[in-house]
Structures are given as structure tokens and as C-alpha cells.
Design a protein around this motif. Structure first.
Motif, PDB file in Angstrom:
ATOM      1  N   ILE A 184       0.863  -1.178   0.000  1.00 41.95           N
ATOM      2  CA  ILE A 184       0.000   0.000   0.000  1.00 41.95           C
ATOM      3  C   ILE A 184       0.902   1.231   0.000  1.00 41.95           C
ATOM      4  CG2 ILE A 184      -1.805   1.275   1.223  1.00 41.95           C
ATOM      5  CD1 ILE A 184      -2.799  -1.443   0.293  1.00 41.95           C
ATOM      6  N   LYS A 185       0.776   2.046  -1.034  1.00 41.15           N
ATOM      7  CA  LYS A 185       1.613   3.238  -1.155  1.00 41.15           C
ATOM      8  C   LYS A 185       0.958   4.422  -0.454  1.00 41.15           C
ATOM      9  CE  LYS A 185       4.076   6.027  -4.569  1.00 41.15           C
ATOM     10  NZ  LYS A 185       5.270   6.135  -3.795  1.00 41.15           N
ATOM     11  N   ILE A 186       1.761   5.138   0.333  1.00 43.59           N
ATOM     12  CA  ILE A 186       1.276   6.360   0.956  1.00 43.59           C
ATOM     13  C   ILE A 186       2.017   7.545   0.331  1.00 43.59           C
ATOM     14  CG2 ILE A 186       0.621   5.213   3.091  1.00 43.59           C
ATOM     15  CD1 ILE A 186       3.143   6.387   4.402  1.00 43.59           C
ATOM     16  N   THR A 187       1.402   8.708   0.385  1.00 43.27           N
ATOM     17  CA  THR A 187       1.997   9.892  -0.243  1.00 43.27           C
ATOM     18  C   THR A 187       2.466  10.902   0.793  1.00 43.27           C
ATOM     19  OG1 THR A 187      -0.194  10.900  -0.422  1.00 43.27           O
ATOM     20  CG2 THR A 187       0.606   9.629  -2.330  1.00 43.27           C
ATOM     21  N   THR A 188       2.393  10.516   2.073  1.00 47.73           N
ATOM     22  CA  THR A 188       2.831  11.384   3.156  1.00 47.73           C
ATOM     23  C   THR A 188       3.984  10.715   3.899  1.00 47.73           C
ATOM     24  OG1 THR A 188       1.160  10.392   4.596  1.00 47.73           O
ATOM     25  CG2 THR A 188       0.543  12.414   3.445  1.00 47.73           C
ATOM     26  N   GLU A 189       4.573  11.426   4.838  1.00 39.95           N
ATOM     27  CA  GLU A 189       5.697  10.883   5.610  1.00 39.95           C
ATOM     28  C   GLU A 189       5.282   9.661   6.425  1.00 39.95           C
ATOM     29  OE1 GLU A 189       8.727  12.260   9.191  1.00 39.95           O
ATOM     30  OE2 GLU A 189       7.551  13.784   8.156  1.00 39.95           O
ATOM     31  N   TYR A 190       4.064   9.693   6.965  1.00 38.52           N
ATOM     32  CA  TYR A 190       3.538   8.583   7.752  1.00 38.52           C
ATOM     33  C   TYR A 190       2.016   8.555   7.632  1.00 38.52           C
ATOM     34  CZ  TYR A 190       2.168  12.023  11.270  1.00 38.52           C
ATOM     35  OH  TYR A 190       1.587  13.090  11.904  1.00 38.52           O
ATOM     36  N   ILE A 191       1.434   7.460   8.124  1.00 36.44           N
ATOM     37  CA  ILE A 191      -0.027   7.328   8.176  1.00 36.44           C
ATOM     38  C   ILE A 191      -0.352   6.608   9.472  1.00 36.44           C
ATOM     39  CG2 ILE A 191      -0.021   5.153   6.881  1.00 36.44           C
ATOM     40  CD1 ILE A 191      -2.691   6.057   5.601  1.00 36.44           C
ATOM     41  N   LYS A 192      -1.432   7.012  10.113  1.00 39.53           N
ATOM     42  CA  LYS A 192      -1.834   6.354  11.351  1.00 39.53           C
ATOM     43  C   LYS A 192      -2.468   4.997  11.029  1.00 39.53           C
ATOM     44  CE  LYS A 192      -2.449  10.579  13.941  1.00 39.53           C
ATOM     45  NZ  LYS A 192      -3.398  11.428  14.695  1.00 39.53           N
ATOM     46  N   LEU A 193      -2.330   4.080  11.968  1.00 42.73           N
ATOM     47  CA  LEU A 193      -2.787   2.709  11.753  1.00 42.73           C
ATOM     48  C   LEU A 193      -4.265   2.646  11.375  1.00 42.73           C
ATOM     49  CD1 LEU A 193      -2.315  -0.338  11.795  1.00 42.73           C
ATOM     50  CD2 LEU A 193      -2.638  -0.277  14.286  1.00 42.73           C
ATOM     51  N   ASP A 194      -5.115   3.384  12.064  1.00 42.77           N
ATOM     52  CA  ASP A 194      -6.547   3.317  11.727  1.00 42.77           C
ATOM     53  C   ASP A 194      -6.817   3.845  10.327  1.00 42.77           C
ATOM     54  OD1 ASP A 194      -6.043   5.978  12.497  1.00 42.77           O
ATOM     55  OD2 ASP A 194      -7.928   6.197  13.581  1.00 42.77           O
ATOM     56  N   GLN A 195      -6.110   4.892   9.926  1.00 42.63           N
ATOM     57  CA  GLN A 195      -6.263   5.431   8.575  1.00 42.63           C
ATOM     58  C   GLN A 195      -5.747   4.442   7.536  1.00 42.63           C
ATOM     59  OE1 GLN A 195      -4.002   9.014   9.036  1.00 42.63           O
ATOM     60  NE2 GLN A 195      -5.767  10.207   9.718  1.00 42.63           N
ATOM     61  N   PHE A 196      -4.668   3.756   7.868  1.00 46.87           N
ATOM     62  CA  PHE A 196      -4.091   2.765   6.964  1.00 46.87           C
ATOM     63  C   PHE A 196      -5.079   1.629   6.713  1.00 46.87           C
ATOM     64  CE2 PHE A 196      -1.722  -1.114   6.083  1.00 46.87           C
ATOM     65  CZ  PHE A 196      -0.945  -0.710   5.016  1.00 46.87           C
ATOM     66  N   LEU A 197      -5.749   1.188   7.766  1.00 48.73           N
ATOM     67  CA  LEU A 197      -6.713   0.095   7.615  1.00 48.73           C
ATOM     68  C   LEU A 197      -7.884   0.505   6.732  1.00 48.73           C
ATOM     69  CD1 LEU A 197      -6.710  -1.429  11.205  1.00 48.73           C
ATOM     70  CD2 LEU A 197      -5.482  -2.236   9.173  1.00 48.73           C
ATOM     71  N   LYS A 198      -8.274   1.770   6.804  1.00 53.11           N
ATOM     72  CA  LYS A 198      -9.328   2.274   5.910  1.00 53.11           C
ATOM     73  C   LYS A 198      -8.798   2.338   4.478  1.00 53.11           C
ATOM     74  CE  LYS A 198     -10.302   5.980   8.323  1.00 53.11           C
ATOM     75  NZ  LYS A 198     -10.913   7.242   8.770  1.00 53.11           N
ATOM     76  N   LEU A 199      -7.590   2.860   4.297  1.00 55.57           N
ATOM     77  CA  LEU A 199      -6.987   2.979   2.968  1.00 55.57           C
ATOM     78  C   LEU A 199      -6.834   1.613   2.300  1.00 55.57           C
ATOM     79  CD1 LEU A 199      -5.553   4.763   0.815  1.00 55.57           C
ATOM     80  CD2 LEU A 199      -3.429   4.363   2.085  1.00 55.57           C
ATOM     81  N   SER A 200      -6.457   0.618   3.075  1.00 56.34           N
ATOM     82  CA  SER A 200      -6.234  -0.721   2.515  1.00 56.34           C
ATOM     83  C   SER A 200      -7.537  -1.478   2.269  1.00 56.34           C
ATOM     84  CB  SER A 200      -5.333  -1.531   3.450  1.00 56.34           C
ATOM     85  OG  SER A 200      -5.990  -1.780   4.670  1.00 56.34           O
ATOM     86  N   GLY A 201      -8.660  -0.940   2.741  1.00 55.43           N
ATOM     87  CA  GLY A 201      -9.946  -1.587   2.525  1.00 55.43           C
ATOM     88  C   GLY A 201     -10.296  -2.655   3.540  1.00 55.43           C
ATOM     89  N   CYS A 202      -9.530  -2.746   4.617  1.00 54.75           N
ATOM     90  CA  CYS A 202      -9.792  -3.757   5.645  1.00 54.75           C
ATOM     91  C   CYS A 202     -10.995  -3.416   6.511  1.00 54.75           C
ATOM     92  CB  CYS A 202      -8.572  -3.923   6.543  1.00 54.75           C
ATOM     93  SG  CYS A 202      -7.184  -4.704   5.724  1.00 54.75           S
ATOM     94  N   VAL A 203     -11.265  -2.128   6.676  1.00 59.42           N
ATOM     95  CA  VAL A 203     -12.397  -1.678   7.471  1.00 59.42           C
ATOM     96  C   VAL A 203     -13.159  -0.617   6.688  1.00 59.42           C
ATOM     97  CG1 VAL A 203     -11.314  -2.186   9.698  1.00 59.42           C
ATOM     98  CG2 VAL A 203     -11.062   0.083   8.708  1.00 59.42           C
ATOM     99  N   ASN A 204     -14.392  -0.380   7.079  1.00 55.23           N
ATOM    100  CA  ASN A 204     -15.217   0.602   6.387  1.00 55.23           C
ATOM    101  C   ASN A 204     -15.133   1.995   6.980  1.00 55.23           C
ATOM    102  OD1 ASN A 204     -16.299  -1.264   4.518  1.00 55.23           O
ATOM    103  ND2 ASN A 204     -17.645  -2.034   6.122  1.00 55.23           N
ATOM    104  N   ASN A 205     -14.817   2.073   8.292  1.00 58.58           N
ATOM    105  CA  ASN A 205     -14.771   3.383   8.933  1.00 58.58           C
ATOM    106  C   ASN A 205     -13.853   3.353  10.149  1.00 58.58           C
ATOM    107  OD1 ASN A 205     -16.373   2.477  11.259  1.00 58.58           O
ATOM    108  ND2 ASN A 205     -18.059   2.384   9.792  1.00 58.58           N
ATOM    109  N   GLY A 206     -13.621   4.536  10.702  1.00 56.76           N
ATOM    110  CA  GLY A 206     -12.715   4.663  11.839  1.00 56.76           C
ATOM    111  C   GLY A 206     -13.206   3.963  13.093  1.00 56.76           C
TER     112      GLY A 206
END
Length: 68
Positions: A4-26
Motif C-alpha cells: 500500500i503506497k502512501i503519499t505522506t511521511e507517515y499514516i496512522k494505523l486506523d487510517q491505513f486500515l481504511k486505505l487498505s480496505g480492511c475496514v469501512n470506517n474509523g
């Protein structure tokens, strides 16, 4: 393992799980992380705000992801 590619220096774990499609919301991410379903670099992680950087490996619900 899926990358999973990110475009920022870091991403928080909950945001990453949303980005990867593992969860639907925070809210869903928060519950599942608190229940111990996430690991970062081989160690259980219960902090939804854990900062992930490129090169980190995330395991969630038997799926593996690499942060790029």
C-alpha cells in the motif's frame, strides 16, 4: 503480501486500515485494533494512532501489508 503506497511521511494505523480496505470506517478500525487484531512489524499493536512509515509491515485479520 499487498503493498500500500502512501503519499505522506507517515499514516496512522486506523487510517491505513481504511486505505487498505480492511475496514469501512474509523469506528470499526478502533474496535478491531483495541481487540488486538493488528500487528506492526511482528508485534501486537493496540494504539490506533500508531504512526506507520514506508517499510513497516502490518498484519490484520490474517492479511499482510507492506507500507510503501
Amino acid at each position: 503480501m499487498k503493498e500500500i503506497k502512501i503519499t505522506t511521511e507517515y499514516i496512522k494505523l486506523d487510517q491505513f486500515l481504511k486505505l487498505s480496505g480492511c475496514v469501512n470506517n474509523g469506528g470499526e478500525a478502533k474496535i478491531l485494533i483495541n481487540e488486538g487484531h493488528a500487528s506492526v512489524n511482528g508485534e501486537k499493536e493496540t494504539r490506533r494512532g500508531r504512526k506507520l512509515k514506508p517499510g513497516d509491515m502490518v498484519e490484520f485479520m490474517e492479511k499482510e501489508f507492506m507500507v510503501r
